[in-house]
Design a protein around this motif. Structure first.
Motif, PDB file in Angstrom:
ATOM      1  N   ALA A  41       0.764  -1.029   0.011  1.00 33.63           N
ATOM      2  CA  ALA A  41      -0.020   0.004   0.025  1.00 33.63           C
ATOM      3  C   ALA A  41       0.746   1.313  -0.135  1.00 33.63           C
ATOM      4  N   ARG A  42       1.906   1.189   0.881  1.00 37.41           N
ATOM      5  CA  ARG A  42       2.663   2.242   0.790  1.00 37.41           C
ATOM      6  C   ARG A  42       3.569   2.765  -0.516  1.00 37.41           C
ATOM      7  N   ALA A  43       3.911   1.474  -1.243  1.00 42.65           N
ATOM      8  CA  ALA A  43       4.622   1.536  -2.366  1.00 42.65           C
ATOM      9  C   ALA A  43       3.734   2.120  -3.449  1.00 42.65           C
ATOM     10  N   VAL A  44       2.335   1.951  -3.370  1.00 41.54           N
ATOM     11  CA  VAL A  44       1.774   2.492  -4.525  1.00 41.54           C
ATOM     12  C   VAL A  44       0.989   3.696  -4.176  1.00 41.54           C
ATOM     13  N   GLY A  45       1.091   4.264  -2.905  1.00 39.67           N
ATOM     14  CA  GLY A  45       0.924   5.441  -2.512  1.00 39.67           C
ATOM     15  C   GLY A  45      -0.727   5.721  -2.072  1.00 39.67           C
ATOM     16  N   VAL A  46      -1.202   4.376  -1.289  1.00 45.09           N
ATOM     17  CA  VAL A  46      -2.686   4.552  -0.896  1.00 45.09           C
ATOM     18  C   VAL A  46      -2.709   4.265   0.524  1.00 45.09           C
ATOM     19  N   GLU A  47      -3.996   4.456   1.015  1.00 48.39           N
ATOM     20  CA  GLU A  47      -4.165   4.330   2.299  1.00 48.39           C
ATOM     21  C   GLU A  47      -4.443   2.828   2.830  1.00 48.39           C
ATOM     22  N   TYR A  48      -3.941   2.428   3.988  1.00 56.11           N
ATOM     23  CA  TYR A  48      -4.112   1.073   4.307  1.00 56.11           C
ATOM     24  C   TYR A  48      -4.855   1.050   5.680  1.00 56.11           C
ATOM     25  N   VAL A  49      -5.854   0.015   5.793  1.00 61.87           N
ATOM     26  CA  VAL A  49      -6.639  -0.065   6.910  1.00 61.87           C
ATOM     27  C   VAL A  49      -6.590  -1.596   7.261  1.00 61.87           C
ATOM     28  N   ALA A  50      -6.470  -1.992   8.323  1.00 68.30           N
ATOM     29  CA  ALA A  50      -6.403  -3.482   8.930  1.00 68.30           C
ATOM     30  C   ALA A  50      -7.291  -3.833  10.029  1.00 68.30           C
ATOM     31  N   PRO A  51      -8.655  -3.866   9.684  1.00 64.87           N
ATOM     32  CA  PRO A  51      -9.539  -4.078  10.587  1.00 64.87           C
ATOM     33  C   PRO A  51      -9.250  -5.618  11.534  1.00 64.87           C
ATOM     34  N   ALA A  52      -9.334  -5.579  12.674  1.00 64.10           N
ATOM     35  CA  ALA A  52      -9.010  -6.808  13.413  1.00 64.10           C
ATOM     36  C   ALA A  52     -10.436  -7.353  14.014  1.00 64.10           C
ATOM     37  N   THR A  53     -11.709  -6.771  13.870  1.00 67.81           N
ATOM     38  CA  THR A  53     -12.765  -7.178  14.272  1.00 67.81           C
ATOM     39  C   THR A  53     -13.938  -6.921  13.372  1.00 67.81           C
ATOM     40  N   LEU A  54     -14.752  -7.913  13.411  1.00 68.15           N
ATOM     41  CA  LEU A  54     -15.934  -7.609  12.620  1.00 68.15           C
ATOM     42  C   LEU A  54     -16.619  -6.056  12.726  1.00 68.15           C
ATOM     43  N   VAL A  55     -16.711  -5.665  14.101  1.00 76.72           N
ATOM     44  CA  VAL A  55     -17.170  -4.453  13.972  1.00 76.72           C
ATOM     45  C   VAL A  55     -16.248  -3.246  13.284  1.00 76.72           C
ATOM     46  N   GLU A  56     -14.919  -3.309  13.462  1.00 77.20           N
ATOM     47  CA  GLU A  56     -13.951  -2.505  12.725  1.00 77.20           C
ATOM     48  C   GLU A  56     -14.099  -2.751  11.278  1.00 77.20           C
ATOM     49  N   PHE A  57     -14.343  -3.880  10.847  1.00 79.10           N
ATOM     50  CA  PHE A  57     -14.527  -4.265   9.531  1.00 79.10           C
ATOM     51  C   PHE A  57     -15.865  -3.373   8.890  1.00 79.10           C
ATOM     52  N   THR A  58     -16.922  -3.626   9.391  1.00 76.76           N
ATOM     53  CA  THR A  58     -18.371  -3.120   9.083  1.00 76.76           C
ATOM     54  C   THR A  58     -18.117  -1.424   9.124  1.00 76.76           C
ATOM     55  N   GLU A  59     -17.470  -1.146  10.050  1.00 76.15           N
ATOM     56  CA  GLU A  59     -17.189   0.581  10.165  1.00 76.15           C
ATOM     57  C   GLU A  59     -16.385   1.248   9.142  1.00 76.15           C
ATOM     58  N   ALA A  60     -15.368  -0.011   8.579  1.00 71.45           N
ATOM     59  CA  ALA A  60     -14.456   0.543   7.492  1.00 71.45           C
ATOM     60  C   ALA A  60     -15.228   0.533   6.288  1.00 71.45           C
ATOM     61  N   LEU A  61     -16.266  -0.139   6.137  1.00 71.02           N
ATOM     62  CA  LEU A  61     -17.266  -0.311   4.964  1.00 71.02           C
ATOM     63  C   LEU A  61     -18.051   1.088   4.784  1.00 71.02           C
ATOM     64  N   GLY A  62     -18.094   1.740   5.694  1.00 70.63           N
ATOM     65  CA  GLY A  62     -19.005   2.891   5.761  1.00 70.63           C
ATOM     66  C   GLY A  62     -18.727   3.884   4.891  1.00 70.63           C
ATOM     67  N   ARG A  63     -17.319   3.780   4.743  1.00 72.83           N
ATOM     68  CA  ARG A  63     -16.915   5.057   3.705  1.00 72.83           C
ATOM     69  C   ARG A  63     -16.039   4.781   2.728  1.00 72.83           C
ATOM     70  N   VAL A  64     -16.200   5.535   1.698  1.00 68.89           N
ATOM     71  CA  VAL A  64     -15.187   4.978   0.519  1.00 68.89           C
ATOM     72  C   VAL A  64     -14.763   6.299  -0.204  1.00 68.89           C
ATOM     73  N   SER A  65     -13.597   6.596  -0.224  1.00 62.49           N
ATOM     74  CA  SER A  65     -13.259   7.797  -0.968  1.00 62.49           C
ATOM     75  C   SER A  65     -11.571   7.368  -1.292  1.00 62.49           C
ATOM     76  N   GLY A  66     -11.339   8.202  -2.559  1.00 60.76           N
ATOM     77  CA  GLY A  66      -9.935   8.075  -3.004  1.00 60.76           C
ATOM     78  C   GLY A  66      -9.602   6.579  -2.984  1.00 60.76           C
ATOM     79  N   VAL A  67      -8.571   5.915  -3.236  1.00 60.73           N
ATOM     80  CA  VAL A  67      -8.082   4.961  -3.270  1.00 60.73           C
ATOM     81  C   VAL A  67      -7.520   4.159  -1.859  1.00 60.73           C
ATOM     82  N   ARG A  68      -8.026   2.854  -1.466  1.00 52.45           N
ATOM     83  CA  ARG A  68      -7.711   2.592  -0.117  1.00 52.45           C
ATOM     84  C   ARG A  68      -7.509   1.034  -0.306  1.00 52.45           C
ATOM     85  N   ILE A  69      -6.771   0.258   0.598  1.00 54.99           N
ATOM     86  CA  ILE A  69      -6.769  -0.921   0.777  1.00 54.99           C
ATOM     87  C   ILE A  69      -7.237  -1.579   2.217  1.00 54.99           C
TER      88      ILE A  69
END
Length: 534
Positions: A476-504
Motif C-alpha cells: 500500500a505504501r509503495a503504490v501510495g494508497v491508504e491502508y486499513v487493517a480491521p481486526a474485528t467484525l465491528v471494525e470491518f463493518t465501520e470501515a465499509l461505511g466510507r469510500v473515498s480515494g483509493v484505499r486497501i
C-alpha cells in the motif's frame, strides 16, 4: 439399444430435423457412412429431402442456394480433403450472410497428428469463415446442445455458415434400419412444470433483455410465482423471490420436487446447481440472451425470453411459499451459526449490506456471498465469463470510471497480487474512487473445499494453496494508497461505511491447514442443512 457411431449419427440428424433443417446434400465417403445411412432412412420415411452429389464444391453451392431461397440446408461430407472443397461456398455464405450448415464426419481425436489416412483438421480449414464450430466427439452421450447452438448461430441476427464436426469410430455400418426415425425426429415440446425454479446468473447487461430487474418483471410477470436461485451478480438477486442460501436448500427434499428449471444468464458458482442442470429427470430451459445460453450438460431446451412467462404459468401456489419459508429458516440458522468473529461468512453478510457498487473476485469470497449473503444493497459485478482471478481490480477501475463514482472491489490475496499493478497510477490520472478489500486467507483456500482437499496436504500447499510472501501494508505504501487493517467484525463493518480515494482494507484471516479449512466449511454447511430438516 443402438450404440456407437450409429447412435450419434441418428441423434445429430434428429436434432437437425427438430431444429427445422429438412434439406440435406450428401457427398459419398466412408467415414460419413453413419450419417449416410441415417439420412437414407429419414428420406425413405419422407421426413427430409436428400440430394446426392459426388463433388463437394458443387454440393456446397447447392446447399448455399437452398439457404438463399430461405430454406437453410446441411451439406454432409466425409473426412480429409472433402471439407476443404466446401470452402468457396462457405466463404460466399460468410460474406453474403446466408445460413449454411456444414455437417462433416471426422476421425476420432486420437487419429489427428499421427498421419492417419484421410485425417485433416476440419476446424482449421473453416474456422475463419464460419459463425460457430460444434465439435462432437466420438461416442458423445449428448448432441442436442451442440447441434441446436449451431443451427441458432446459423440463423441468428448475423446469419451465416456453421460447422458441425462429428467424430465416428468403427463400426460405421449400422446393424439395422432406423425404424424409429419418425418418432425420434418429432419436435420436442416439453410441458411447463408445476414445480419450476429460475436459476439466475450474470447476464450481459447491455442486452435489452437484461438491462434491469424492472424490465425483466414487465416482460415476465410470472416470475412472481416461482422461487429464484440467484447468484450474487445475477440479474434477479434483488427479487423478492430470490431465496437465500440456495445451494443449501438444494440439499433438502425441496430439490427432489423440482421438475423444471429456467436458466437466465450464466450461472457457474455451485456444484449443486450444476448437478441440477444435468439431472435427466429435470426439464431444463436455457434462455438465449443473444451472446449465447448456458447449457454445459448439452441437454437443455433453448428458449427465448418471451417464452418464459408461459413456462412458469403452471407453478403450484404453495411451491413458492415452501421455498421462502425454507429461505427464512436458513437465514436465521446462518445468523445463529456464523458468530461475530471475522470470517468468510460474516464478511460476506457485511459486504451484502453495503450499498457501494462492488466487484467481487473469482475467489472464495464470491462463493461465500452466494451462500451467506442476503439481498444486495447495491450493484454487484464479477468477471464470471471465464471465472478467472486476473484483472479484477483493473475491471473495478473501469467500472468506477463508467459509473463516475467510487467502487469497492473484493479480492483474495492471490487475486490481489495477480493484479497489483492496477494500483500503480499514471501521473495526473484520477479515478472516482477504489476501495480494495483484501480477504487474506494465505493462498487459495478455496481448493480445500474441492476434491484436492482430500489429497495429500503437501501437494495441496505446493500446487493449489500457493501461498505468497507479501507485506500488504508495504505494498500500500509503495503504490501510495491508504491502508486499513480491521481486526474485528465491528471494525470491518465501520470501515465499509466510507469510500473515498483509493484505499486497501486488509483482512487477515490467518492460515488454516487444509483439513481444518475443509472441516470448518463443511461443518457450518451441515449445521445449516440440519436446521432445514422438518
Amino acid at each position: 439399444m443402438i450404440e456407437g457411431s450409429t447412435r450419434v449419427a441418428r441423434a445429430v440428424i434428429a436434432e437437425l430435423v427438430k431444429a427445422g433443417v429438412s434439406t440435406f446434400v450428401l457427398c459419398p465417403g466412408s467415414r460419413s457412412a453413419p450419417l449416410a445411412y441415417a439420412l437414407g432412412d429419414a428420406a425413405d420415411a419422407g421426413i427430409i429431402t436428400l440430394h446426392i452429389e459426388t463433388d463437394e464444391r458443387v454440393a456446397g453451392f447447392i446447399a448455399l442456394g437452398s439457404g438463399v431461397a430461405g430454406k437453410p440446408a446441411a451439406v454432409v461430407t466425409t473426412s480429409g480433403s472433402a471439407v476443404a472443397n466446401l470452402h468457396p461456398a462457405v466463404e460466399e455464405a460468410n460474406y453474403a450472410g446466408v445460413p449454411l450448415i456444414v455437417l462433416a464426419a471426422d476421425r476420432p481425436n486420437e487419429s489427428r497428428g499421427v498421419r492417419a489416412s484421410q485425417t485433416a483438421d476440419h476446424r482449421a480449414v473453416l474456422e475463419g469463415s464460419v459463425r460457430f464450430v460444434a465439435e462432437i466427439p466420438a461416442d458423445a452421450p449428448h448432441v442436442r446442445g451442440q447441434v441446436i447452438r449451431a443451427v441458432r448461430k446459423a440463423q441468428s441476427a448475423e446469419p451465416g455458415p456453421v460447422l458441425i464436426n462429428v467424430a465416428f469410430r468403427e463400426p460405421l455400418l449400422p446393424g439395422s434400419t432406423w425404424d424409429e426415425v419418425r418418432a425420434d425426429c418429432l419436435p420436442d415440446r416439453p410441458a411447463p412444470g408445476r414445480y419450476p425454479v429460475v436459476v439466475s446468473g450474470p447476464s450481459i447487461r447491455a442486452n435489452p433483455m437484461f438491462t434491469g430487474e424492472v424490465q425483466l418483471l414487465e416482460r415476465v410477470p410470472n416470475l412472481a410465482r416461482v422461487p429464484i436461485l440467484a447468484e450474487p451478480t445475477g440479474a434477479l438477486r434483488t427479487h423478492p423471490n430470490a431465496v437465500n442460501a440456495h445451494p443449501y436448500l438444494l440439499r433438502t427434499p425441496l430439490r427432489d420436487r423440482i421438475d423444471s428449471v429456467i436458466v437466465l444468464g450464466h450461472p457457474t458458482l455451485t456444484r449443486e446447481v450444476t448437478r441440477l442442470l444435468a439431472d435427466p429427470s429435470v426439464t431444463v430451459f436455457a434462455v438465449d440472451e443473444g451472446a449465447g445460453y448456458t447449457d454445459a450438460a448439452g441437454t437443455a431446451h433453448v428458449a427465448d425470453l418471451d417464452d418464459v412467462n408461459g413456462l412458469l404459468a403452471h407453478a403450484e401456489a404453495e411451491w413458492l411459499q415452501s421455498w421462502l419459508e425454507a429461505s427464512s429458516v436458513a437465514d436465521a440458522a446462518i445468523d445463529h451459526e456464523i458468530g461475530v468473529e471475522l470470517s468468510f461468512p460474516t464478511i460476506a453478510r457485511a459486504l451484502t449490506a453495503s450499498p457501494v457498487p462492488t466487484q467481487i473476485a473469482a475467489s472464495s469470497i464470491i462463493r461465500e456471498v452466494n451462500l451467506y449473503g442476503g439481498s444486495p444493497a447495491g450493484a454487484r459485478f464479477a468477471n464470471r465469463g471465464l471465472a478467472g482471478i486476473d484483472g479484477t481490480m483493473s475491471t473495478a477501475i473501469g467500472t468506477s470510471i463508467a459509473l463516475g463514482e467510487p467502487v469497492r472491489v473484493v479480492v483474495g490475496d492471490l487475486a490481489f497480487i495477480h493484479d497489483l499493478g492496477a494500483l500503480v497510477r499514471g501521473v495526473g490520472q484520477i479515478i472516482p474512487g477504489l476501495d480494495v478489500v483484501v480477504i487474506d486467507d494465505h493462498g487459495g483456500s478455496l481448493f480445500a473445499t474441492l476434491e484436492y482437499g482430500l489429497g495429500p496436504e503437501i501437494a495441496y500447499d505446493r500446487a493449489f494453496r500457493t501461498e505468497k510472501e507479501l507485506d500488504v501494508e508495504a505494498a500500500a505504501r509503495a503504490v501510495g494508497v491508504e491502508y486499513v487493517a480491521p481486526a474485528t467484525l465491528v471494525e470491518f463493518t465501520e470501515a465499509l461505511g466510507r469510500v473515498s480515494g483509493v484505499r486497501i482494507v486488509h483482512v487477515d484471516l490467518g492460515r488454516n491447514a487444509m483439513a481444518d479449512e475443509r472441516a470448518t466449511r463443511s461443518d457450518l454447511g451441515d449445521k445449516i442443512v440440519r436446521a432445514l430438516e422438518p
